[in-house]
Design a protein around this motif. Structure first.
Motif, PDB file in Angstrom:
ATOM      1  N   ASP A 668      28.554   6.313   9.970  1.00  0.00           N
ATOM      2  CA  ASP A 668      28.929   7.653   9.522  1.00  0.00           C
ATOM      3  C   ASP A 668      29.849   7.519   8.305  1.00  0.00           C
ATOM      4  N   GLU A 669      29.292   7.837   7.141  1.00  0.00           N
ATOM      5  CA  GLU A 669      30.002   7.600   5.889  1.00  0.00           C
ATOM      6  C   GLU A 669      31.330   8.355   5.819  1.00  0.00           C
ATOM      7  N   ARG A 670      31.334   9.625   6.200  1.00  0.00           N
ATOM      8  CA  ARG A 670      32.570  10.411   6.125  1.00  0.00           C
ATOM      9  C   ARG A 670      33.631   9.846   7.071  1.00  0.00           C
ATOM     10  N   PHE A 671      33.224   9.475   8.272  1.00  0.00           N
ATOM     11  CA  PHE A 671      34.155   8.934   9.261  1.00  0.00           C
ATOM     12  C   PHE A 671      34.766   7.623   8.759  1.00  0.00           C
ATOM     13  N   ILE A 672      33.915   6.788   8.149  1.00  0.00           N
ATOM     14  CA  ILE A 672      34.407   5.519   7.598  1.00  0.00           C
ATOM     15  C   ILE A 672      35.473   5.789   6.535  1.00  0.00           C
ATOM     16  N   ARG A 673      35.211   6.768   5.680  1.00  0.00           N
ATOM     17  CA  ARG A 673      36.159   7.077   4.604  1.00  0.00           C
ATOM     18  C   ARG A 673      37.480   7.608   5.165  1.00  0.00           C
ATOM     19  N   ILE A 674      37.425   8.386   6.275  1.00  0.00           N
ATOM     20  CA  ILE A 674      38.637   8.955   6.875  1.00  0.00           C
ATOM     21  C   ILE A 674      39.518   7.870   7.479  1.00  0.00           C
ATOM     22  N   VAL A 675      38.883   6.879   8.139  1.00  0.00           N
ATOM     23  CA  VAL A 675      39.627   5.960   9.009  1.00  0.00           C
ATOM     24  C   VAL A 675      39.915   4.607   8.376  1.00  0.00           C
ATOM     25  N   CYS A 676      38.952   4.043   7.659  1.00  0.00           N
ATOM     26  CA  CYS A 676      39.010   2.609   7.355  1.00  0.00           C
ATOM     27  C   CYS A 676      39.602   2.292   5.978  1.00  0.00           C
ATOM     28  N   LYS A 677      40.313   1.165   5.932  1.00  0.00           N
ATOM     29  CA  LYS A 677      40.908   0.665   4.691  1.00  0.00           C
ATOM     30  C   LYS A 677      40.162  -0.556   4.162  1.00  0.00           C
ATOM     31  N   GLU A 678      39.435  -1.259   5.045  1.00  0.00           N
ATOM     32  CA  GLU A 678      38.670  -2.455   4.648  1.00  0.00           C
ATOM     33  C   GLU A 678      37.217  -2.283   5.070  1.00  0.00           C
ATOM     34  N   LEU A 679      36.314  -2.875   4.286  1.00  0.00           N
ATOM     35  CA  LEU A 679      34.891  -2.843   4.625  1.00  0.00           C
ATOM     36  C   LEU A 679      34.366  -4.268   4.672  1.00  0.00           C
ATOM     37  N   TRP A 680      33.817  -4.646   5.843  1.00  0.00           N
ATOM     38  CA  TRP A 680      33.182  -5.951   6.003  1.00  0.00           C
ATOM     39  C   TRP A 680      31.671  -5.749   6.110  1.00  0.00           C
ATOM     40  N   VAL A 681      30.912  -6.546   5.367  1.00  0.00           N
ATOM     41  CA  VAL A 681      29.451  -6.496   5.430  1.00  0.00           C
ATOM     42  C   VAL A 681      28.957  -7.748   6.152  1.00  0.00           C
ATOM     43  N   CYS A 682      28.235  -7.535   7.243  1.00  0.00           N
ATOM     44  CA  CYS A 682      27.641  -8.622   8.025  1.00  0.00           C
ATOM     45  C   CYS A 682      26.289  -8.964   7.400  1.00  0.00           C
ATOM     46  N   GLU A 683      26.129 -10.179   6.863  1.00  0.00           N
ATOM     47  CA  GLU A 683      24.855 -10.548   6.240  1.00  0.00           C
ATOM     48  C   GLU A 683      24.809 -12.054   6.013  1.00  0.00           C
ATOM     49  N   ASN A 684      23.584 -12.580   6.042  1.00  0.00           N
ATOM     50  CA  ASN A 684      23.343 -13.988   5.679  1.00  0.00           C
ATOM     51  C   ASN A 684      24.223 -14.967   6.448  1.00  0.00           C
ATOM     52  N   GLY A 685      24.420 -14.719   7.755  1.00  0.00           N
ATOM     53  CA  GLY A 685      25.144 -15.659   8.593  1.00  0.00           C
ATOM     54  C   GLY A 685      26.642 -15.651   8.405  1.00  0.00           C
ATOM     55  N   GLY A 686      27.166 -14.614   7.772  1.00  0.00           N
ATOM     56  CA  GLY A 686      28.608 -14.537   7.575  1.00  0.00           C
ATOM     57  C   GLY A 686      29.073 -13.118   7.375  1.00  0.00           C
TER      58      GLY A 686
END
Length: 711
Positions: A668-686
């Motif tokens: 949920d893009e809006r919820f992420i923007r309200i709550v989170c300060k960091e974004l981690w992307v899970c991809e390619n084994g890391g």
């Protein structure tokens, strides 16, 4: 149709009035409890045998009881006859035995009343009554102590008023419009009324977002439309994406192609005709028919269908190799995606979607937003994702106060228009109240003044003619509170260092990856389905152990974990209060109710079976369970699924006030923007950290779509 009273009079003409009434009462009283003719024989057989004397043997009496039983079964489906007693209220089975606890002396007096004689043996009558009483008591006891089976849920129903003109047009087959207009309809779920006197107007080619609070009936309305319980013109095709595709040996791509029934039937016929020609068994007409088939296939662009189906599957996350996998090899979540792909490929006239983003990752959601913006026919979608509705919807239908209200524009336009409407409604109400008070002052002042009588009467009539305006009904504010379990720890609080993990060595999920979080962390984890997001959460919680590497957690760390699967695993037969008492014994009911009330489950909602709660209400119960022990760190996996927008906003505010750490998986893009300060992307084994946050991640995905030809 003969009633059992008619049968008794015919077969036993010697049966006096009082005894006939008694037998009738027994049969009617135990009507719903008789399961066979043997039950009827046990109840009244001996009495009838005594009355008949030597004229009927045991087999004759049993035959009569069989006819009585069949007659009663038939009468269950017909209106009561004049000779039957129409009960004014339901019979309580636990009271039947008391009802027929008849004193033998009273029976004897009744039999001898008015000088009538009877050959009935009173002792046998008592015995028959005792048998019936014992049977009912035994059955009541069995029902009381039987193990609880699957909960029988209330069913949804809809009713609709239709004019003769509408019926005439529909029956004539002349209605060629693809607009849908349903007026004056009601929808209920069990005894609960969801909509009353509602109207729903859907213009062809428009995309409607259906919004409203949890539990008001949005999903039920979609089901009523899909089942045509509400009248949709018969020439309009409907597809409701509700259930996952059944798993079998069909490849995913072929499963999607099979949705085009015309193309499939033409290809099958082409194959059969070519087989006839090859075998020499044709009659010469095959070539003509093949020409017609090829012409039709060209007209519907059948050769482009595989490419179109493949693009839809790829957009929803099915890689090329996955498109050739058999449907039985996919999990439930992927089969739901496959159901959505089939619906998009089939292009129905009315597409009904219920929370389509719940089953998708951020990449697939962005693709779906772009795809639906060019959708040619009508869509009605239930969604609590504000960004999705802003991107897709051309209109909003707001369900509230048991009615539907339409707004032009996307969700942001709806919010502005609704706010303005409510302000105007309140202003009009207040202005009218002031005007009423002004008139009432004049009436009260001159009520008893003869010279002003005519004016007073005029003012009274004016008051009567004023329309009755109502003040704005404010929806109750969504409530969520996370208790603080905060105490200062020195970091690191939670850490994975150089971790490798796999379920199978030939398919590693993580290689040498390291992450850490502390009590100030507000981290959102995104990535494609299957990239390992949920696995990483389980490694962080210690539910899974690394194959190599180290997990470190502070000794005072208390983690609260929310999984969308926790909602599915709630025991549906218990109420929310009972669930908390079962899992966390030792508290008072008031304490359990207070805990549930912190998440909006209050009043009768707290004591209703969980099965009767909406998806969002079940999520709130799961939140109440998760927070009762006051964790100081939360790991939340898709917490916004099924929640309405107001509750999502309340959840965001509660997490922002919470003094502790947070790692969140969400789409949920809006919820992420309200709550989170960091974004981690899970991809390619890391795991990769995106410094630019969600905006940068969205730009990366859009660029990928352009390179892959999806945009």
């Amino acid at each position: 149709m003969a009633t059992f009273v008619d049968i008794l009079k015919k077969e036993f003409p010697q049966l006096d009035a009082e005894l006939l009434q008694y037998v009738t009462d027994v049969l009617e009283g135990g009507h719903s409890d008789f399961e066979s003719e043997n039950d009827v024989f046990e109840a009244v057989g001996e009495i009838l045998q005594d009355v008949s004397g030597d004229t009927k043997d045991d087999d004759d009496i049993r035959d009569v009881c069989l006819r009585l039983y069949r007659t009663m079964c038939l009468e269950d489906n017909h209106a009561p006859s004049k000779s039957q007693v129409l009960l004014q209220s339901p019979i309580q089975l636990n009271q039947i035995s008391d009802h027929y606890d008849v004193d033998p002396q009273i029976v004897n007096v009744l039999l001898m009343k008015k000088g009538q004689t009877s050959s009935v043996n009173v002792k046998k009558l008592e015995k028959a009554e005792a048998k019936l009483k014992a049977k009912l008591e035994k059955r009541t006891e069995r029902d009381t102590h039987k193990p609880s089976g699957p909960l029988v849920m209330d069913e949804a129903s809809a009713s609709q008023a239709a004019s003769k003109k509408e019926n005439r047009i529909e029956n004539s087959g002349k209605n060629k419009s693809y607009d849908i207009r349903i007026d004056n309809f009601d929808v209920s779920f069990g005894e609960r009324v969801l909509l009353t006197g509602a109207e729903l107007h859907l213009a062809a080619g428009r995309r409607y977002g259906l919004v409203g609070r949890n539990g008001l009936g949005k999903t039920t309305l979609l089901k009523m439309l899909a089942s045509r319980s509400l009248r949709v013109p018969s020439h309009i095709s409907i597809l409701h994406v509700e259930q996952e595709v059944a798993g079998d040996d069909t490849p995913a791509l072929q499963s999607v192609l099979e949705c085009d029934f015309l193309r499939e039937s033409l290809l099958q016929e082409e194959k059969a005709l070519n087989a006839k020609i090859s075998s020499g068994m044709g009659d010469g007409t095959e070539s003509t028919r093949l020409s017609e088939i090829y012409s039709k296939l060209e007209e519907i662009e059948a050769d482009k269908a595989p490419a179109r189906a493949s693009v839809i599957l790829a957009g929803l996350g099915f890689k090329h190799s996955m498109q050739q996998q058999m449907t039985k090899e996919f999990s439930g979540g992927w089969r739901m995606r496959l159901a959505l792909a089939r619906a998009l490929f089939a292009r129905p006239d009315l597409l009904l979607l219920d929370e389509p983003t719940n089953m998708l990752d951020v990449r697939a959601i962005i693709w779906l937003e772009n795809y639906l913006q060019t959708w040619p026919s009508t869509i009605l979608v239930v969604s609590h994702d504000r960004n999705f509705l802003n991107a897709v919807a051309t209109d909003i239908v707001h369900l509230h106060s048991q009615r539907l209200e339409g707004y032009r524009g996307n969700f942001e336009s709806f919010m502005k228009t609704k706010e303005e409407r409510l302000k105007n409604q309140q202003r009009e109400f207040e202005a009218q109240q002031q005007y009423r008070e002004h008139i009432q002052v004049f009436i009260d002042r001159f009520r008893y003044n003869a010279n002003r009588a005519a004016q007073v009467q005029s003012k009274l009539k004016l008051l009567e003619k004023l329309p009755e305006l109502k003040p704005v009904e404010k929806e109750s504010e969504a409530v969520i509170r996370f208790p603080d379990g905060f105490e200062k720890f020195s970091p690191p609080i939670l850490q994975l260092d150089e971790v490798d993990f796999w379920y199978s060595p030939d398919r590693p999920i993580f290689k040498k990856f390291s992450v850490s979080a502390d009590l100030d962390s507000r981290i959102c984890v995104v990535g494609e389905n299957g990239a390992g997001k949920s696995t990483m959460l389980k490694l962080l919680m210690g539910e899974l152990s690394p194959v190599q590497g180290i997990r470190h957690a502070h000794r005072n760390l208390k983690i609260g974990y929310f999984s969308q699967h926790h909602v599915d695993q709630l025991d549906l037969n218990f109420s929310a209060v009972e669930l908390l008492a079962k899992r966390f014994p030792g508290k008072t009911e008031e304490e359990y109710r207070h805990q549930l009330g912190s998440y909006g489950i209050s009043g009768e909602l707290a004591v209703r079976p969980v099965a009767s709660l909406s998806g969002g209400q079940k999520s709130r119960v799961a939140f109440a369970q998760m927070t009762i022990l006051c964790p100081n760190f939360y790991i939340l996996d898709e917490p916004t699924n099924h929640l309405d927008m107001e509750t999502i906003e309340a959840l965001g505010r509660a997490l922002n006030k919470f003094r502790g750490g947070l790692i969140l998986v969400s789409h949920d893009e809006r919820f992420i923007r309200i709550v989170c300060k960091e974004l981690w992307v899970c991809e390619n084994g890391g795991v990769t950290r995106i410094d630019g946050g969600f905006d940068e991640y969205r730009d990366i995905l859009q660029e990928q779509f352009r390179k892959e030809g999806f945009l």
